[in-house]
Design a protein around this motif. Structure first.
Motif, mmCIF file in Angstrom:
data_model
loop_
_atom_site.group_PDB
_atom_site.id
_atom_site.type_symbol
_atom_site.label_atom_id
_atom_site.label_comp_id
_atom_site.label_asym_id
_atom_site.label_seq_id
_atom_site.Cartn_x
_atom_site.Cartn_y
_atom_site.Cartn_z
ATOM 1 N N ASP A 297 7.125 -3.053 12.737
ATOM 2 C CA ASP A 297 8.253 -3.958 12.997
ATOM 3 C C ASP A 297 9.577 -3.187 13.170
ATOM 4 N N LYS A 416 -0.987 -3.959 16.640
ATOM 5 C CA LYS A 416 -1.040 -4.654 15.353
ATOM 6 C C LYS A 416 -0.434 -6.036 15.584
ATOM 7 N N ASP A 418 0.751 -9.349 14.220
ATOM 8 C CA ASP A 418 1.151 -9.897 12.916
ATOM 9 C C ASP A 418 1.478 -11.385 13.051
ATOM 10 N N ASP A 488 -1.076 -6.708 2.168
ATOM 11 C CA ASP A 488 0.172 -5.962 1.996
ATOM 12 C C ASP A 488 0.174 -5.259 0.645
HETATM 13 C C1 DGJ Z 1 3.799 -8.155 7.352
HETATM 14 C C2 DGJ Z 1 2.706 -7.137 7.472
HETATM 15 O O1 DGJ Z 1 1.640 -7.463 6.636
HETATM 16 C C3 DGJ Z 1 3.281 -5.765 7.164
HETATM 17 O O2 DGJ Z 1 2.259 -4.807 7.212
HETATM 18 C C4 DGJ Z 1 4.360 -5.443 8.137
HETATM 19 O O3 DGJ Z 1 3.837 -5.311 9.419
HETATM 20 C C5 DGJ Z 1 5.428 -6.512 8.088
HETATM 21 N N1 DGJ Z 1 4.887 -7.819 8.255
HETATM 22 C C6 DGJ Z 1 6.466 -6.272 9.168
HETATM 23 O O4 DGJ Z 1 7.368 -7.269 9.240
#
Ligand code: DGJ
Length: 683
Positions: A297, A416, A418, A488
């Motif tokens: 991000d 990735k 998200d 996370d």
């Molecule tokens: C949530 C994800 O799970 C993290 O790994 C990361 O990419 C953040 N978002 C970035 O905003």
């Protein structure tokens, strides 16, 4: 009849008469509709059956028609010769005088009349940073147990779309178990009903429709998600292995390839980076032997809405162009810098979402999911909302904007994907007033449409399914992705449990597991570097830190660990998993990965990229408070007569383990101690 044949014998629709001699109609049903004229029952008659070959798989199709109404149901069952999993799904269509309302439309709905004194259910539940907790209970006589997830996105948290139903007692190695997993990223409902006398057990799985009936117009087809079923008479471990094999062989786009060791920038720099920060990270991951760099991000947005260090997560989602103030030479430059170091390049995106503080939201306020008469419920950063993916114009715009970004990175190898907000404003300006409840299903269909378009254009690009961690841990997303961000929570102690839970259904190669800094950013726990590596090696290992924060001796340790991981990677990522000791029941967890059938070492179908891993790898992962702890393991993944030699890897100070036949003994030395063993057949 096998358990699977019993499970697939019927499909319970509301209104079918129960078998002869019983005068009740079926009211606990997987399919329930209100006809255009208001009638509420179905009486489906089998019309015909067909069997066809589909790229080596066998698909059996059964067509049913209602006796009185122009209402048709087609059931599909797909099977393969190389695994014991089957997929089943249903198509519903009608040509009545007006729309039909579907109150339920399950993918699978059947009486599984396997005699058993007790029926149990295992499922996964959790929340942010606490994914995949194993939850188990019995289903008593006369009870209906429902597992449901209603978030809209990030559904895997509340209740993962999979379950195991045990008929009689079961454990890893024994018992009759039915595994049911939905290929669905949206809301789900799974139910187990036991009759008053325990003689009948019904199992249902499908889209959750309690958020409102689905309105189906004449001539349109409603296709349920696919449910994947596995039956084992040899316990839960075999159910997991069959799911894993099926997912690698028949679901994930690159399921047969070895997945790379990568460094993801998030925990190493968050929103705060320059080009130099990123190229420094690349230097570090290259030095440690990594294979890819992924920019997380913070790279996009413009002007007052730039996703920069100041605005952080409050701005920019929806504005998919590079932030040139932060990255003046663009993403292509970064990818080239990665390539110069021999690394592949990946990029983070969050295409389902928008910030109210973005150029896109200003331009198209009607593209946000919302109920017109209610104030907006705002998510992450106080500004985040979900885009209306039922609307093809929204999907076209996101596709075209992101496609331009991807085209600026010719060597792009990984995305990735998200998703950091649930559907909390469930309204669409695109759907008519009387179709608002269709939003939940249509949203996920829209999501898959977009994923399929990206996949078709760049089939070689690997995708990670992320949703604030493990919210996208499901087989629906894995048709378009090769892995999920497991959580996370990167604290290895917590990961022992999370990964144990995820492994019940999902293969190791799909589980992204990253070595992070200590103290851990989420839990503040301090753990040894070796422990962090050993836990991450149980899946698709990577990094989530800035390498400059590692000391020289830690870099040296990391280099050896990465090289060891590459050696065992084919067995870990492509082998059969045997769970030897549960962290829920022991002061440690133990996992064994076997290259091919029970340690024959023949490599049942070869391993990814043609590389061969060791015959078996065993991980023993201590937990937080154990002092010296003797461990004695029965290596169930080895054939009874196997003769192996053992060596410990990733250890400065080996544990002196002893192997006799299938018995492995060692002593763990204290909290967060761990050991990894490679087994080689010598007979
Ligand atoms: C949530 C994800 O799970 C993290 O790994 C990361 O990419 C953040 N978002 C970035 O905003």
């Amino acid at each position: 009849m096998s358990g699977l044949e019993i499970a697939l014998a019927g499909y319970l629709a509301f209104g079918q008469l129960l078998p002869q001699g019983q005068h009740e109609i079926v009211k606990h049903a997987g399919l329930q509709a209100i006809h255009a004229d208001g009638a509420v029952t179905l009486r489906l008659r089998e019309e015909g059956k067909a069997v066809r070959d589909e790229n080596g798989a066998t698909v059996t199709t059964v067509r049913y028609k209602d006796e009185r109404y122009p209402f048709e149901v087609t059931r599909h069952v797909k099977s393969w010769s190389d695994c014991d999993a089957v997929e089943t799904w249903v198509e519903i269509k009608h040509s009545e005088d007006g729309p039909v309302k579907l109150l339920r439309a399950d993918s699978f709905a059947s009486a599984v009349d396997v005699p058993a004194k007790e029926v149990g259910v295992l499922s996964l539940t959790g929340k942010w940073a606490r994914e995949a907790n194993v939850s188990e209970s019995k289903v008593a006589n006369g009870q209906i147990v429902e597992l449901a997830s209603k978030a809209g996105t990030r559904n895997a948290w509340e209740s993962n779309a999979a379950m195991m139903v045990s008929f009689g007692p079961s454990d890893e190695e024994s018992g009759q178990v039915l595994g049911v997993a939905l290929e669905w990223t949206g809301t789900t409902s799974r139910r187990i009903r036991r009759s008053w006398d325990g003689k009948r057990t019904e199992v249902f799985a499908g889209v959750d429709m309690t958020t409102g009936p689905y309105t189906l117009d004449p001539g349109k087809v409603f296709t349920t998600p696919r449910a994947v079923l596995v039956w084992s008479a040899k316990g839960r471990g075999e159910v997991s292995r069959q799911f894993h094999r099926w997912a690698r062989n028949h679901l994930m786009p690159h399921g047969r390839e070895l997945h790379p060791v990568l460094l993801n920038s998030w925990e190493g720099s968050y929103f705060s980076f320059t080009e130099k920060t990123l190229t420094d990270m690349m230097d570090g991951v290259k030095e440690m032997g990594g294979e890819m760099f992924v920019l997380d991000d913070g790279w996009f947005g413009r002007g007052k809405y730039a996703r920069d260090d100041k605005n952080q997560d409050k701005t920019g989602l929806g504005d998919w162009y590079v932030n040139e103030e932060k990255l003046p030479r663009g993403l292509g430059y970064l990818a080239d810098e990665a390539a110069r170091r021999g690394l592949k390049f990946g990029l983070w995106v969050e295409p389902e979402m928008v910030n109210t503080r973005s150029w896109l939201a200003e331009e198209h306020p009607e593209w946000l999911l919302r109920e017109e008469k209610r104030p907006l419920a705002l998510g992450r950063g106080g500004t985040q909302l979900v885009l209306d993916y039922t609307n093809p114009a929204v999907r076209d715009r996101i596709f075209s904007d992101l496609d331009k970004v991807y085209s600026s990175i010719p060597s792009l190898a990984y995305i990735k994907w998200d998703s950091n907000q649930n559907i909390v404003n469930p309204g669409s300006t695109f759907l008519p007033a009387d179709r608002q409840p269709n939003l939940w299903y249509d949203y996920t269909i829209g999501l898959y449409d977009l994923l399929a378009r990206f996949q078709a254009k760049r089939p070689h690009v690997m995708v990670q399914a992320c949703a604030s961690g493990g919210g996208h841990m499901d087989f629906g997303f894995l048709r378009y992705a090769d892995e999920f961000w497991t959580s996370d929570d990167t604290d290895p102690y917590m990961r022992v449990f999370i990964q144990w839970g995820a492994s019940q259904f999902y293969p190791a190669c799909a589980m992204a597991c990253h070595v992070t800094a200590s103290p851990n950013h989420q839990t503040k726990r301090e753990t040894p570097l070796k422990y962090r590596f050993d836990v991450a090696m149980c899946g698709r290992m990577g990094f989530e830190l800035h390498p400059k924060d590692l000391k020289p001796d830690e870099i040296e340790f990391a280099k050896r660990a990465v090289s060891d991981y590459k050696r065992i990677r084919p067995t870990v990522q492509q082998g059969d998993l045997y769970r030897l000791a549960s962290p829920y029941e022991n002061p440690y967890s133990a996992l064994m990965y076997v290259n091919g059938e029970r340690g024959t070492g023949n490599g049942e179908r070869g391993t990814g990229n043609g590389e061969r891993g060791p015959d078996a790898v065993v991980f023993v992962l201590g937990l937080k408070d154990n002092g010296e702890k003797p461990v004695s393991l029965n290596l169930t993944g080895l054939a009874e007569n196997a003769n192996c030699k053992i060596s410990e890897i990733n250890a400065a100070d080996p544990h002196g383990a002893a192997l006799e036949g299938r018995n492995l003994r060692l002593t763990l030395r204290g909290p967060y101690d761990s050991a990894v063993f490679v087994l080689t057949r010598i007979d």
